[in-house]
Motif scaffolding. Structure first.
Motif, PDB file in Angstrom:
ATOM      1  N   SER A  74       0.816  -1.217   0.000  1.00  0.00           N
ATOM      2  CA  SER A  74       0.000   0.000   0.000  1.00  0.00           C
ATOM      3  C   SER A  74       0.847   1.263   0.000  1.00  0.00           C
ATOM      4  N   GLY A  75       2.169   1.085   0.016  1.00  0.00           N
ATOM      5  CA  GLY A  75       3.071   2.232  -0.001  1.00  0.00           C
ATOM      6  C   GLY A  75       3.423   2.775   1.365  1.00  0.00           C
ATOM      7  N   ASN A  76       3.027   2.088   2.436  1.00  0.00           N
ATOM      8  CA  ASN A  76       3.343   2.541   3.798  1.00  0.00           C
ATOM      9  C   ASN A  76       4.737   2.071   4.199  1.00  0.00           C
ATOM     10  N   PHE A  77       5.477   2.951   4.864  1.00  0.00           N
ATOM     11  CA  PHE A  77       6.851   2.615   5.234  1.00  0.00           C
ATOM     12  C   PHE A  77       6.891   1.481   6.255  1.00  0.00           C
ATOM     13  N   MET A  78       7.963   0.687   6.162  1.00  0.00           N
ATOM     14  CA  MET A  78       8.177  -0.434   7.068  1.00  0.00           C
ATOM     15  C   MET A  78       9.462  -0.208   7.842  1.00  0.00           C
ATOM     16  N   THR A  79       9.463  -0.583   9.127  1.00  0.00           N
ATOM     17  CA  THR A  79      10.642  -0.381   9.958  1.00  0.00           C
ATOM     18  C   THR A  79      10.868  -1.591  10.866  1.00  0.00           C
ATOM     19  N   GLN A  80      11.956  -1.516  11.614  1.00  0.00           N
ATOM     20  CA  GLN A  80      12.270  -2.553  12.590  1.00  0.00           C
ATOM     21  C   GLN A  80      11.220  -2.655  13.690  1.00  0.00           C
ATOM     22  N   ARG A  81      10.398  -1.653  13.851  1.00  0.00           N
ATOM     23  CA  ARG A  81       9.363  -1.734  14.882  1.00  0.00           C
ATOM     24  C   ARG A  81       8.493  -2.975  14.682  1.00  0.00           C
ATOM     25  N   GLU A  82       8.150  -3.221  13.404  1.00  0.00           N
ATOM     26  CA  GLU A  82       7.322  -4.382  13.082  1.00  0.00           C
ATOM     27  C   GLU A  82       8.130  -5.520  12.476  1.00  0.00           C
ATOM     28  N   TYR A  83       9.257  -5.215  11.866  1.00  0.00           N
ATOM     29  CA  TYR A  83      10.067  -6.205  11.153  1.00  0.00           C
ATOM     30  C   TYR A  83      11.522  -6.111  11.615  1.00  0.00           C
ATOM     31  N   PRO A  84      11.814  -6.634  12.805  1.00  0.00           N
ATOM     32  CA  PRO A  84      13.168  -6.478  13.369  1.00  0.00           C
ATOM     33  C   PRO A  84      14.259  -7.094  12.510  1.00  0.00           C
ATOM     34  N   ARG A  85      13.914  -8.043  11.613  1.00  0.00           N
ATOM     35  CA  ARG A  85      14.931  -8.637  10.743  1.00  0.00           C
ATOM     36  C   ARG A  85      15.526  -7.621   9.774  1.00  0.00           C
ATOM     37  N   MET A  86      14.927  -6.477   9.642  1.00  0.00           N
ATOM     38  CA  MET A  86      15.503  -5.440   8.789  1.00  0.00           C
ATOM     39  C   MET A  86      16.899  -5.047   9.258  1.00  0.00           C
ATOM     40  N   ALA A  87      17.165  -5.214  10.547  1.00  0.00           N
ATOM     41  CA  ALA A  87      18.487  -4.893  11.084  1.00  0.00           C
ATOM     42  C   ALA A  87      19.582  -5.730  10.450  1.00  0.00           C
ATOM     43  N   LEU A  88      19.222  -6.898   9.912  1.00  0.00           N
ATOM     44  CA  LEU A  88      20.209  -7.826   9.351  1.00  0.00           C
ATOM     45  C   LEU A  88      20.513  -7.550   7.886  1.00  0.00           C
ATOM     46  N   ILE A  89      19.825  -6.604   7.283  1.00  0.00           N
ATOM     47  CA  ILE A  89      20.099  -6.228   5.891  1.00  0.00           C
ATOM     48  C   ILE A  89      21.231  -5.201   5.907  1.00  0.00           C
ATOM     49  N   VAL A  90      22.371  -5.611   5.387  1.00  0.00           N
ATOM     50  CA  VAL A  90      23.602  -4.818   5.514  1.00  0.00           C
ATOM     51  C   VAL A  90      23.964  -4.202   4.165  1.00  0.00           C
ATOM     52  N   PRO A  91      24.032  -2.867   4.091  1.00  0.00           N
ATOM     53  CA  PRO A  91      24.360  -2.209   2.827  1.00  0.00           C
ATOM     54  C   PRO A  91      25.860  -1.929   2.700  1.00  0.00           C
ATOM     55  N   ARG A  92      26.303  -1.807   1.465  1.00  0.00           N
ATOM     56  CA  ARG A  92      27.661  -1.344   1.167  1.00  0.00           C
ATOM     57  C   ARG A  92      27.613  -0.585  -0.148  1.00  0.00           C
ATOM     58  N   ILE A  93      28.196   0.595  -0.152  1.00  0.00           N
ATOM     59  CA  ILE A  93      28.214   1.416  -1.359  1.00  0.00           C
ATOM     60  C   ILE A  93      29.426   1.023  -2.192  1.00  0.00           C
ATOM     61  N   LYS A  94      29.176   0.587  -3.411  1.00  0.00           N
ATOM     62  CA  LYS A  94      30.239   0.215  -4.334  1.00  0.00           C
ATOM     63  C   LYS A  94      30.314   1.262  -5.438  1.00  0.00           C
ATOM     64  N   ALA A  95      31.081   0.980  -6.469  1.00  0.00           N
ATOM     65  CA  ALA A  95      31.322   1.984  -7.508  1.00  0.00           C
ATOM     66  C   ALA A  95      30.025   2.455  -8.157  1.00  0.00           C
ATOM     67  N   ASP A  96      29.161   1.527  -8.533  1.00  0.00           N
ATOM     68  CA  ASP A  96      27.935   1.922  -9.213  1.00  0.00           C
ATOM     69  C   ASP A  96      26.702   1.187  -8.714  1.00  0.00           C
ATOM     70  N   THR A  97      26.828   0.507  -7.574  1.00  0.00           N
ATOM     71  CA  THR A  97      25.670  -0.186  -6.999  1.00  0.00           C
ATOM     72  C   THR A  97      25.663  -0.047  -5.481  1.00  0.00           C
ATOM     73  N   LEU A  98      24.473  -0.213  -4.927  1.00  0.00           N
ATOM     74  CA  LEU A  98      24.318  -0.395  -3.488  1.00  0.00           C
ATOM     75  C   LEU A  98      24.193  -1.890  -3.268  1.00  0.00           C
ATOM     76  N   GLU A  99      25.210  -2.470  -2.653  1.00  0.00           N
ATOM     77  CA  GLU A  99      25.194  -3.901  -2.388  1.00  0.00           C
ATOM     78  C   GLU A  99      24.449  -4.161  -1.088  1.00  0.00           C
ATOM     79  N   LEU A 100      23.554  -5.149  -1.109  1.00  0.00           N
ATOM     80  CA  LEU A 100      22.798  -5.527   0.084  1.00  0.00           C
ATOM     81  C   LEU A 100      23.014  -7.000   0.365  1.00  0.00           C
ATOM     82  N   ARG A 101      23.329  -7.312   1.616  1.00  0.00           N
ATOM     83  CA  ARG A 101      23.508  -8.695   2.048  1.00  0.00           C
ATOM     84  C   ARG A 101      22.614  -8.971   3.246  1.00  0.00           C
ATOM     85  N   ALA A 102      22.164 -10.208   3.343  1.00  0.00           N
ATOM     86  CA  ALA A 102      21.351 -10.637   4.479  1.00  0.00           C
ATOM     87  C   ALA A 102      21.543 -12.136   4.652  1.00  0.00           C
TER      88      ALA A 102
END
Length: 283
Positions: free
Chosen positions: A46-74
Motif C-alpha cells: 500500500s506504499g506505507n513505510f516499514m521499519t524494525q518496529r514491526e520487522y526487526p529482521r531489517m536490522a540484518l540487511i547490511v548495505p555497502r556502497i560500491k562503484a555503481d551499486t548499493l550492495e545488500l547482504r542478508a
C-alpha cells in the motif's frame, strides 16, 4: 574538548548502517559518494513505510556502497546489487509512498529487488528510492525560519548523541543487573565524546570544523532500542529504565534520547572522525 567519534549513514531506512571515517554534511543530512542518509525505504504493497518496529529482521540487511551499486547482504540470501544511477525519465516507475502521514513520490525498484526483500522479510514489500523531484522538509514548528530538507528519515536530517549519554544509561542498566547496550541500538548519525551526559539536550549549537549544527527536537523513542542489531531479535527493552529519568514534556512526555539536528552553516563540509567539536550550551 569533545571530539567526533562516530559517523553513521543509513542508506536504507531501518536497515543496518554504514560506519564512516568521513562524510559530507548537507542540509538533508550526511552524504557519501553522492548517496544520502535514508535515500531508500522499504514499503508494503500500500506504499506505507516499514521499519524494525514491526520487522526487526531489517536490522540484518547490511548495505555497502560500491562503484555503481548499493550492495545488500542478508543471512541466507544471495547478494543483491541495486543500481546507484537514477533511471532515465522514460524508464522510471514511481509510487506514492507514505512516511508518518506524509505522501512522497518515489522511484519503484525492480521486481527482482522486491522479491528479495519480500522473501527475506516474509511479507510482500518493495524497495523505493526518494525521487529527484520530491521535496520533504522537517517540521517548521521545530526548525523555525530554517528550512531543513530530509529524505525518508522519521522527520529530521540528522540525529546526534553523546557517548556520555549512553554511558549514563548503561550505568543505570548495570545497576539493575542488566547488560550494557551498544550505541547502534539508538541509530545515531553523529556521536561525540567528551561533552558530558545529555549535554546535546541543552546545546544551542554544535560546531564541527566549519559546519554549524543546531539540535532542535529531542528524539522520542519507540521500541527499536530493544532490538539487537546483530541478531535482529527483540530483547529487554531499556525504555522502562529510561522512563524513570528521560521523559520530556517537549515531546508530550515521551522518552527522549538524542537530539534531532539540522545544519545551519557549512553545506558541503567534510566531517572526519577525530575532529574537535565545540558544543555551545544555551543559557
Amino acid at each position: 574538548m569533545p571530539i567526533l567519534t562516530e559517523l553513521n549513514l543509513y542508506p536504507v531506512k531501518s536497515c543496518a548502517g554504514i560506519a564512516l571515517r568521513e562524510a559530507v554534511v548537507t542540509p538533508a543530512g550526511l552524504m557519501v559518494e553522492q548517496i544520502y542518509d535514508r535515500e531508500w525505504m522499504v514499503v508494503d504493497l500500500s506504499g506505507n513505510f516499514m521499519t524494525q518496529r514491526e520487522y526487526p529482521r531489517m536490522a540484518l540487511i547490511v548495505p555497502r556502497i560500491k562503484a555503481d551499486t548499493l550492495e545488500l547482504r542478508a543471512p541466507g540470501m544471495l547478494r543483491l546489487e541495486v543500481p546507484l544511477g537514477l533511471p532515465a525519465p522514460e524508464d522510471e516507475r514511481t509510487l506514492e509512498v507514505r512516511v508518518w502521514g506524509e505522501t512522497i513520490r518515489a522511484y519503484d525498484c525492480d521486481e527482482t529487488t522486491a522479491t528479495w526483500f519480500s522473501n527475506f522479510l516474509g511479507t510482500p514489500c518493495r524497495l523505493v528510492r526518494f525521487h529527484a523531484d520530491a521535496k520533504r522538509t522537517a517540521s517548521a514548528e521545530w526548525t523555525g525560519d530554517t528550512e531543513a530538507p530530509t529524505l525518508f528519515s522519521d522527520g529530521f536530517p540528522m540525529l546526534v548523541i553523546s557517548q556520555e549519554s549512553l554511558d549514563d544509561l548503561n550505568g543505570k542498566l548495570q545497576a539493575q543487573g542488566r547488560q550494557k547496550l551498544p550505541m547502534n541500538r539508538f541509530r545515531p548519525n553523529i556521536v561525540i565524546s567528551g561533552a558530558g551526559a545529555f549535554e546535546e539536550d541543552h546545546a544551542e549549537h554544535i560546531r564541527i570544523g566549519d559546519a554549524l549544527l543546531k539540535p532542535v527536537k529531542p528524539c522520542a523513542r519507540c521500541g527499536i532500542p530493544s532490538i539487537d542489531q546483530a541478531s535482529g531479535e527483540a530483547g529487554a527493552d531499556p525504555l522502562d529504565v529510561m522512563q524513570t529519568y528521560r521523559t520530556n514534556a517537549r515531546v508530550g512526555g515521551g522518552v527522549a534520547f538524542g537530539m534531532n539536528t539540522i545544519l545551519l552553516e557549512g553545506e558541503g563540509q567534510v566531517l572526519r572522525i577525530g575532529q574537535e567539536v565545540d558544543v555551545r550550551i544555551a543559557f
